[in-house]
Write a protein that holds these residues in place. Sequence first.
Motif, short mmCIF file in Angstrom:
data_model
loop_
_atom_site.label_atom_id
_atom_site.label_comp_id
_atom_site.label_asym_id
_atom_site.label_seq_id
_atom_site.Cartn_x
_atom_site.Cartn_y
_atom_site.Cartn_z
N ALA A 1 0.84 -1.19 0.00
CA ALA A 1 0.00 0.00 0.00
C ALA A 1 0.88 1.24 0.00
O ALA A 1 1.94 1.27 0.61
N ILE A 2 0.41 2.26 -0.69
CA ILE A 2 1.15 3.52 -0.76
C ILE A 2 0.78 4.37 0.46
O ILE A 2 -0.39 4.52 0.79
N ALA A 3 1.78 4.90 1.14
CA ALA A 3 1.56 5.76 2.30
C ALA A 3 1.17 7.16 1.85
O ALA A 3 1.28 7.51 0.68
N TYR A 4 0.72 7.97 2.79
CA TYR A 4 0.25 9.33 2.51
C TYR A 4 1.30 10.15 1.77
O TYR A 4 1.00 10.82 0.79
N GLY A 5 2.56 10.09 2.20
CA GLY A 5 3.64 10.85 1.57
C GLY A 5 3.85 10.46 0.12
O GLY A 5 4.07 11.30 -0.75
N GLU A 6 3.75 9.15 -0.15
CA GLU A 6 3.92 8.69 -1.53
C GLU A 6 2.77 9.17 -2.41
O GLU A 6 2.97 9.47 -3.58
N GLU A 7 1.57 9.25 -1.85
CA GLU A 7 0.43 9.75 -2.62
C GLU A 7 0.67 11.20 -3.03
O GLU A 7 0.37 11.59 -4.16
N LEU A 8 1.21 12.01 -2.11
CA LEU A 8 1.50 13.41 -2.42
C LEU A 8 2.56 13.52 -3.52
O LEU A 8 2.44 14.34 -4.43
N SER A 59 10.44 7.96 -0.98
CA SER A 59 9.11 7.89 -1.58
C SER A 59 9.19 7.45 -3.04
O SER A 59 8.38 6.64 -3.50
N LEU A 60 10.17 7.98 -3.77
CA LEU A 60 10.32 7.60 -5.17
C LEU A 60 10.71 6.13 -5.32
O LEU A 60 10.25 5.45 -6.24
N LEU A 61 11.54 5.64 -4.42
CA LEU A 61 11.91 4.23 -4.46
C LEU A 61 10.70 3.33 -4.19
O LEU A 61 10.54 2.28 -4.82
N ILE A 62 9.85 3.75 -3.28
CA ILE A 62 8.62 3.00 -3.02
C ILE A 62 7.72 3.03 -4.24
O ILE A 62 7.19 2.01 -4.68
N LEU A 63 7.55 4.22 -4.83
CA LEU A 63 6.70 4.35 -6.01
C LEU A 63 7.25 3.60 -7.21
O LEU A 63 6.49 3.15 -8.07
N ALA A 64 8.56 3.44 -7.27
CA ALA A 64 9.17 2.73 -8.39
C ALA A 64 8.71 1.27 -8.44
O ALA A 64 8.71 0.66 -9.50
N GLY A 65 8.31 0.75 -7.31
CA GLY A 65 7.82 -0.61 -7.26
C GLY A 65 6.34 -0.74 -7.58
O GLY A 65 5.78 -1.82 -7.57
N CYS A 66 5.69 0.38 -7.89
CA CYS A 66 4.26 0.39 -8.18
C CYS A 66 4.03 0.54 -9.68
O CYS A 66 4.90 0.99 -10.40
#
Length: 79
Positions: A1-8, A59-66
């Motif tokens: 799941a994407i956290a609040y910061g990643e959503e922003l 945050s970008l590293l987390i999003l890179a997996g999405c």
Amino acid sequence: AIAYGEELVEDAIRKIAAQQSCGFIHGNGEFGERFSLYQIRKELAERKHGITYPNLVESLLILAGCSIEITPDKDKSIC
């Protein structure tokens, strides 16, 4: 799941992508967009959501997996 910061961060990247034309298509049909860390931080600051460089990179590293898949609704057309 994407956290609040990643959503922003994701929202900021989408806004940057809509404002500029630096996108590209890979040979496998995937799309990409060019942006700088500064652009994202500036966009977030304008929304009153400051972020440090280390947190932005995380945050970008987390999003890179999405991934996002867009599929048409059978009853609606996509323009």
